[in-house]
Design an enzyme around this catalytic site. Sequence first.
Site: not given
Length: 229
Positions: A49, A121
Amino acid sequence: MKLSADLIALQDRIGHRFGRPELILRAVTHASMSGPNRDDNQRLEFLGDRVLGLVMAEALLAADRKAAEGQLAPRFNALVRKETCAEVARQIDLGAALKLGRSEMLSGGRRKEALLGDAMEAVIAAIYLDAGFDAAKTVILKLWGKRIHTVEDDSRDAKTSLQEWAQARGQTPPSYTETARTGPDHAPVFTIRAELADGTGAEATAGSKRAAEQAAARALLDRVTDRDG
């Protein structure tokens, strides 16, 4: 470590060959499948992320050198949100390679918005740890592609944009109907159909009604704008 055929194929779709193949295996392993000898992807998700955020921040600044922070922030949010990560995951058929426990398999885990977004992610983090920031950046920019340059439209709420499109043409607001619900009560998966007064519609599936409605609205908006040409 020798990778399975599905992970070798996933590498090709991503565009990155792993020098440390255990990283891609961890990236596609959901918590429901973890165990004493197998790590899940939650820690990688956390790192990915942040890597994605830095790449997108750089890309947005380069794409529009005059944009103010107030313009950049919603664009950034649109590019890194879970729904966008899930879209990219579907683009590379990441769901087909996920390692899921039985309960997640039975509840449609390969289609869940949040699960796909998290795994995307994690894959980004795996590339970063395997080959560094530049390698991760190259893959991200390739997979996100034109989204970076069309994000001004995508940064707006899809349901609001679709309603404004309909109203501008004298139509009543679009309707949203739940057409399917699968999975257990604690982890439902919703399929929502967005439909205009003329019967034109589109469906989308996600792990929450809100996400499914937004995705269906975006799909329908894309359909009618392409049709109007």
